[in-house]
Design a protein around this motif. Structure first.
Motif, PDB file in Angstrom:
ATOM      1  N   LEU A  92       0.801  -1.229   0.000  1.00  0.00           N
ATOM      2  CA  LEU A  92       0.000   0.000   0.000  1.00  0.00           C
ATOM      3  C   LEU A  92       0.835   1.283   0.000  1.00  0.00           C
ATOM      4  N   PRO A  93       1.925   1.363   0.770  1.00  0.00           N
ATOM      5  CA  PRO A  93       2.723   2.604   0.742  1.00  0.00           C
ATOM      6  C   PRO A  93       3.371   2.900  -0.610  1.00  0.00           C
ATOM      7  N   TYR A  94       3.426   1.910  -1.496  1.00  0.00           N
ATOM      8  CA  TYR A  94       4.079   2.094  -2.787  1.00  0.00           C
ATOM      9  C   TYR A  94       3.087   2.283  -3.932  1.00  0.00           C
ATOM     10  N   VAL A  95       1.802   2.328  -3.602  1.00  0.00           N
ATOM     11  CA  VAL A  95       0.782   2.621  -4.608  1.00  0.00           C
ATOM     12  C   VAL A  95       0.715   4.139  -4.752  1.00  0.00           C
ATOM     13  N   LYS A  96       1.160   4.630  -5.895  1.00  0.00           N
ATOM     14  CA  LYS A  96       1.204   6.070  -6.143  1.00  0.00           C
ATOM     15  C   LYS A  96      -0.183   6.627  -6.438  1.00  0.00           C
ATOM     16  N   GLU A  97      -0.931   5.920  -7.293  1.00  0.00           N
ATOM     17  CA  GLU A  97      -2.239   6.427  -7.710  1.00  0.00           C
ATOM     18  C   GLU A  97      -3.103   5.276  -8.217  1.00  0.00           C
ATOM     19  N   VAL A  98      -4.371   5.349  -7.890  1.00  0.00           N
ATOM     20  CA  VAL A  98      -5.350   4.414  -8.433  1.00  0.00           C
ATOM     21  C   VAL A  98      -6.358   5.243  -9.220  1.00  0.00           C
ATOM     22  N   VAL A  99      -6.456   4.977 -10.514  1.00  0.00           N
ATOM     23  CA  VAL A  99      -7.397   5.685 -11.375  1.00  0.00           C
ATOM     24  C   VAL A  99      -8.603   4.769 -11.548  1.00  0.00           C
ATOM     25  N   GLY A 100      -9.608   4.990 -10.730  1.00  0.00           N
ATOM     26  CA  GLY A 100     -10.778   4.133 -10.674  1.00  0.00           C
ATOM     27  C   GLY A 100     -11.015   3.719  -9.233  1.00  0.00           C
ATOM     28  N   GLU A 101     -11.848   2.722  -9.063  1.00  0.00           N
ATOM     29  CA  GLU A 101     -12.235   2.292  -7.720  1.00  0.00           C
ATOM     30  C   GLU A 101     -11.499   1.009  -7.331  1.00  0.00           C
ATOM     31  N   THR A 102     -10.970   0.993  -6.102  1.00  0.00           N
ATOM     32  CA  THR A 102     -10.209  -0.175  -5.652  1.00  0.00           C
ATOM     33  C   THR A 102     -11.080  -1.427  -5.545  1.00  0.00           C
ATOM     34  N   ASP A 103     -12.375  -1.276  -5.302  1.00  0.00           N
ATOM     35  CA  ASP A 103     -13.231  -2.465  -5.210  1.00  0.00           C
ATOM     36  C   ASP A 103     -13.233  -3.243  -6.528  1.00  0.00           C
ATOM     37  N   SER A 104     -13.060  -2.542  -7.625  1.00  0.00           N
ATOM     38  CA  SER A 104     -12.991  -3.197  -8.927  1.00  0.00           C
ATOM     39  C   SER A 104     -11.712  -4.025  -9.042  1.00  0.00           C
ATOM     40  N   VAL A 105     -10.613  -3.503  -8.518  1.00  0.00           N
ATOM     41  CA  VAL A 105      -9.342  -4.229  -8.526  1.00  0.00           C
ATOM     42  C   VAL A 105      -9.468  -5.496  -7.681  1.00  0.00           C
ATOM     43  N   MET A 106     -10.209  -5.390  -6.594  1.00  0.00           N
ATOM     44  CA  MET A 106     -10.350  -6.501  -5.658  1.00  0.00           C
ATOM     45  C   MET A 106     -11.378  -7.532  -6.123  1.00  0.00           C
ATOM     46  N   GLY A 107     -12.106  -7.248  -7.210  1.00  0.00           N
ATOM     47  CA  GLY A 107     -12.959  -8.275  -7.764  1.00  0.00           C
ATOM     48  C   GLY A 107     -14.367  -7.885  -8.165  1.00  0.00           C
ATOM     49  N   LEU A 108     -14.975  -6.882  -7.530  1.00  0.00           N
ATOM     50  CA  LEU A 108     -16.349  -6.535  -7.882  1.00  0.00           C
ATOM     51  C   LEU A 108     -16.505  -5.018  -7.938  1.00  0.00           C
ATOM     52  N   PRO A 109     -16.727  -4.468  -9.122  1.00  0.00           N
ATOM     53  CA  PRO A 109     -16.952  -3.024  -9.234  1.00  0.00           C
ATOM     54  C   PRO A 109     -18.342  -2.671  -8.687  1.00  0.00           C
ATOM     55  N   VAL A 110     -18.373  -2.169  -7.469  1.00  0.00           N
ATOM     56  CA  VAL A 110     -19.634  -1.935  -6.763  1.00  0.00           C
ATOM     57  C   VAL A 110     -20.522  -0.928  -7.494  1.00  0.00           C
ATOM     58  N   ALA A 111     -19.965   0.184  -7.940  1.00  0.00           N
ATOM     59  CA  ALA A 111     -20.779   1.214  -8.607  1.00  0.00           C
ATOM     60  C   ALA A 111     -21.402   0.665  -9.899  1.00  0.00           C
ATOM     61  N   VAL A 112     -20.635  -0.077 -10.665  1.00  0.00           N
ATOM     62  CA  VAL A 112     -21.149  -0.670 -11.902  1.00  0.00           C
ATOM     63  C   VAL A 112     -22.255  -1.668 -11.572  1.00  0.00           C
ATOM     64  N   THR A 113     -22.025  -2.494 -10.572  1.00  0.00           N
ATOM     65  CA  THR A 113     -23.014  -3.496 -10.177  1.00  0.00           C
ATOM     66  C   THR A 113     -24.311  -2.844  -9.700  1.00  0.00           C
ATOM     67  N   ARG A 114     -24.185  -1.819  -8.878  1.00  0.00           N
ATOM     68  CA  ARG A 114     -25.367  -1.107  -8.368  1.00  0.00           C
ATOM     69  C   ARG A 114     -26.171  -0.501  -9.523  1.00  0.00           C
ATOM     70  N   LYS A 115     -25.486   0.115 -10.482  1.00  0.00           N
ATOM     71  CA  LYS A 115     -26.161   0.730 -11.639  1.00  0.00           C
ATOM     72  C   LYS A 115     -26.896  -0.331 -12.464  1.00  0.00           C
ATOM     73  N   LEU A 116     -26.259  -1.469 -12.671  1.00  0.00           N
ATOM     74  CA  LEU A 116     -26.898  -2.525 -13.453  1.00  0.00           C
ATOM     75  C   LEU A 116     -28.116  -3.097 -12.744  1.00  0.00           C
ATOM     76  N   ILE A 117     -28.038  -3.249 -11.429  1.00  0.00           N
ATOM     77  CA  ILE A 117     -29.195  -3.731 -10.666  1.00  0.00           C
ATOM     78  C   ILE A 117     -30.356  -2.758 -10.818  1.00  0.00           C
ATOM     79  N   GLU A 118     -30.060  -1.471 -10.696  1.00  0.00           N
ATOM     80  CA  GLU A 118     -31.126  -0.462 -10.849  1.00  0.00           C
ATOM     81  C   GLU A 118     -31.746  -0.526 -12.245  1.00  0.00           C
ATOM     82  N   GLU A 119     -30.928  -0.766 -13.256  1.00  0.00           N
ATOM     83  CA  GLU A 119     -31.417  -0.815 -14.636  1.00  0.00           C
ATOM     84  C   GLU A 119     -32.330  -2.001 -14.915  1.00  0.00           C
ATOM     85  N   VAL A 120     -32.098  -3.132 -14.248  1.00  0.00           N
ATOM     86  CA  VAL A 120     -32.909  -4.319 -14.535  1.00  0.00           C
ATOM     87  C   VAL A 120     -34.140  -4.432 -13.644  1.00  0.00           C
ATOM     88  N   LEU A 121     -34.230  -3.577 -12.624  1.00  0.00           N
ATOM     89  CA  LEU A 121     -35.409  -3.643 -11.746  1.00  0.00           C
ATOM     90  C   LEU A 121     -36.642  -3.029 -12.365  1.00  0.00           C
TER      91      LEU A 121
END
Length: 100
Positions: A71-100
């Motif tokens: 972590l101390p050597y991560v200079k910059e993250v362009v985007g959301e870290t949850d996406s790096v960790m496996g699940l892009p939460v904002a994208v998932t939330r938007k898609l759920i709203e779209e299909v409801l």
């Protein structure tokens, strides 16, 4: 010829995709998310410690940006870290709203 490629002083990118299906109405939506991670130089002893610990050997690309040693050597993250960790939460939330 094999070129030595590492994250130290460089960058990496991840791409995640999500498909959400509403079984009640049959709607299905999908999208993807790309994140760039830029690194400062990572000392060899940190890299050796991560390898010795072994956790990075069990994740895609050995990329574990939330690890306390890296972590101390991560200079910059362009985007959301949850996406790096496996699940892009904002994208998932938007898609759920779209299909409801």
């Amino acid at each position: 010829m094999v070129k030595n490629v590492d994250y130290s002083g460089g960058q990496a990118a991840t791409v995640s995709s999500v498909i959400v299906s509403n079984l009640s109405n049959g709607l299905r939506k999908g999208n993807w998310d790309r994140v760039e991670i830029h690194f400062n130089d990572i000392p060899e002893e940190i890299i050796d410690s991560l390898i010795d610990e072994g956790i990075v050997l069990n994740v895609a690309g050995g990329l574990l940006i939330e690890h306390p040693l890296i972590l101390p050597y991560v200079k910059e993250v362009v985007g959301e870290t949850d996406s790096v960790m496996g699940l892009p939460v904002a994208v998932t939330r938007k898609l759920i709203e779209e299909v409801l």
